[in-house]
Scaffold this motif. Structure first.
Motif, PDB file in Angstrom:
ATOM      1  N   THR A 109       0.837  -1.206   0.000  1.00  0.00           N
ATOM      2  CA  THR A 109       0.000   0.000   0.000  1.00  0.00           C
ATOM      3  C   THR A 109       0.869   1.252   0.000  1.00  0.00           C
ATOM      4  N   LYS A 110       1.912   1.227   0.819  1.00  0.00           N
ATOM      5  CA  LYS A 110       2.812   2.395   0.895  1.00  0.00           C
ATOM      6  C   LYS A 110       3.594   2.561  -0.409  1.00  0.00           C
ATOM      7  N   GLN A 111       3.984   1.455  -1.031  1.00  0.00           N
ATOM      8  CA  GLN A 111       4.691   1.545  -2.310  1.00  0.00           C
ATOM      9  C   GLN A 111       3.782   2.136  -3.383  1.00  0.00           C
ATOM     10  N   ILE A 112       2.516   1.744  -3.385  1.00  0.00           N
ATOM     11  CA  ILE A 112       1.560   2.312  -4.341  1.00  0.00           C
ATOM     12  C   ILE A 112       1.429   3.814  -4.130  1.00  0.00           C
ATOM     13  N   GLN A 113       1.297   4.230  -2.863  1.00  0.00           N
ATOM     14  CA  GLN A 113       1.193   5.660  -2.557  1.00  0.00           C
ATOM     15  C   GLN A 113       2.456   6.398  -2.972  1.00  0.00           C
ATOM     16  N   LEU A 114       3.603   5.797  -2.690  1.00  0.00           N
ATOM     17  CA  LEU A 114       4.878   6.406  -3.076  1.00  0.00           C
ATOM     18  C   LEU A 114       4.962   6.566  -4.597  1.00  0.00           C
ATOM     19  N   ASN A 115       4.538   5.550  -5.338  1.00  0.00           N
ATOM     20  CA  ASN A 115       4.532   5.625  -6.804  1.00  0.00           C
ATOM     21  C   ASN A 115       3.590   6.726  -7.303  1.00  0.00           C
ATOM     22  N   GLU A 116       2.429   6.861  -6.660  1.00  0.00           N
ATOM     23  CA  GLU A 116       1.488   7.932  -7.032  1.00  0.00           C
ATOM     24  C   GLU A 116       2.106   9.302  -6.782  1.00  0.00           C
ATOM     25  N   TRP A 117       2.778   9.449  -5.657  1.00  0.00           N
ATOM     26  CA  TRP A 117       3.422  10.723  -5.365  1.00  0.00           C
ATOM     27  C   TRP A 117       4.544  11.009  -6.366  1.00  0.00           C
ATOM     28  N   LYS A 118       5.284   9.950  -6.735  1.00  0.00           N
ATOM     29  CA  LYS A 118       6.358  10.131  -7.709  1.00  0.00           C
ATOM     30  C   LYS A 118       5.771  10.582  -9.050  1.00  0.00           C
TER      31      LYS A 118
END
Length: 98
Positions: free
Chosen positions: A10-19
């Motif tokens: 979930t955090k990786q998905i959020q990080l990718n969205e922010w990127k």
């Protein structure tokens, strides 16, 4: 999938969205920068034209004599004020982008 793996995923998905969002912001900033550069380039061209006009008027003033000098001087002063104003405007636009 364990709760730890789910959390990390979930955090990786959020990080990718922010990127992805950051890349979009960077693209917009570069576009704005280019737009600003174009606008500043236009302002410099205007100033160059005014300076060339001033050079021509100064040459006319140099060649003028007698009563012709006074009328040429009036035209020169109008051009000079225009150059001064354009220079100040250009300086302000460059300061605003700094």
């Amino acid at each position: 999938m364990s709760s730890k793996e789910l959390y990390q995923h979930t955090k990786q998905i959020q990080l990718n969205e922010w990127k992805t969002g950051m890349i979009l912001f960077r693209t917009q900033a570069l576009a704005a920068r280019t737009h600003v550069q174009v606008e500043l380039g236009k302002q410099v061209k205007i100033l160059e034209g005014k300076l060339e006009e001033g050079k021509t008027k100064l040459e006319e003033l140099h060649k003028a004599s007698g009563s012709n000098f006074e009328s040429t001087k009036k035209g020169f002063e109008i051009t000079w004020e225009s150059i001064s104003s354009t220079f100040e405007d250009t300086a302000e636009k460059f300061k605003a982008t700094a």
